[in-house]
Write an enzyme that holds these catalytic residues in place. Structure first.
Site: not given
Length: 158
Positions: A14-16, A19
């Site tokens: 989960i990262h930019g 997300a």
């Protein structure tokens, strides 16, 4: 049957991009990280929770727990499964998780790996896992973000 919106391989989990772009693009309301290490790492979970969009739930399960509980998911759960490696996705498929397509986003370069396509670096074990997934009927797509064109997934098998 679980409502799996997307399964993605991204070693950042989960990262930019996950997300802000993929989650809304597929309409997911649950990010399920299937990863044996992260399932027991509260600090990494907390960092990823901060990147998750507001109103989207997160779960951090081992590969086996994902296999064991995915069939109990409520219809209202629109699940986005995120794995670190193709081997993890293969274990999920072999364990009965109904994955018919996998999106390959980012696999970092490391010792023994070679660039296959874009930001995806593979070694022989990765190639074998991708081949096994393809042989099981799983469609494989390489795409960093939804707004970019898909790249040639055949390069993963070289």
């Amino acid at each position: 049957m679980p409502n799996i919106m997307l399964t993605r391989i991204d070693n950042r989990l989960i990262h930019g991009q996950v997300a802000t772009q993929w989650t809304s693009y597929v309409g997911a309301n649950l990010l399920l990280v299937a990863n044996d290490k992260v399932a027991n790492d509260k600090m990494r979970q907390g960092l990823m929770d901060m990147a998750a969009p507001t109103g989207v739930a997160t779960r951090y399960f081992t590969i086996q727990k994902t296999i064991d509980v995915i069939g109990k998911a409520a219809d209202r759960q629109k699940i986005f499964i995120i794995c670190e490696t193709p081997q993890d996705v293969l274990k999920l498929v072999e364990g009965g998780v109904p994955i018919d397509k996998v999106n390959v986003g980012n696999m970092h370069m490391a010792d023994g790996k070679r660039v296959a396509v874009g930001v995806v670096a593979v070694d022989d074990d990765d190639v074998a896992a991708f081949r096994a997934l393809r042989d099981k009927g799983v469609k494989i797509e390489v795409q960093k973000v939804p707004s970019e064109a898909k790249e040639n997934a055949e390069k993963l098998f070289i």
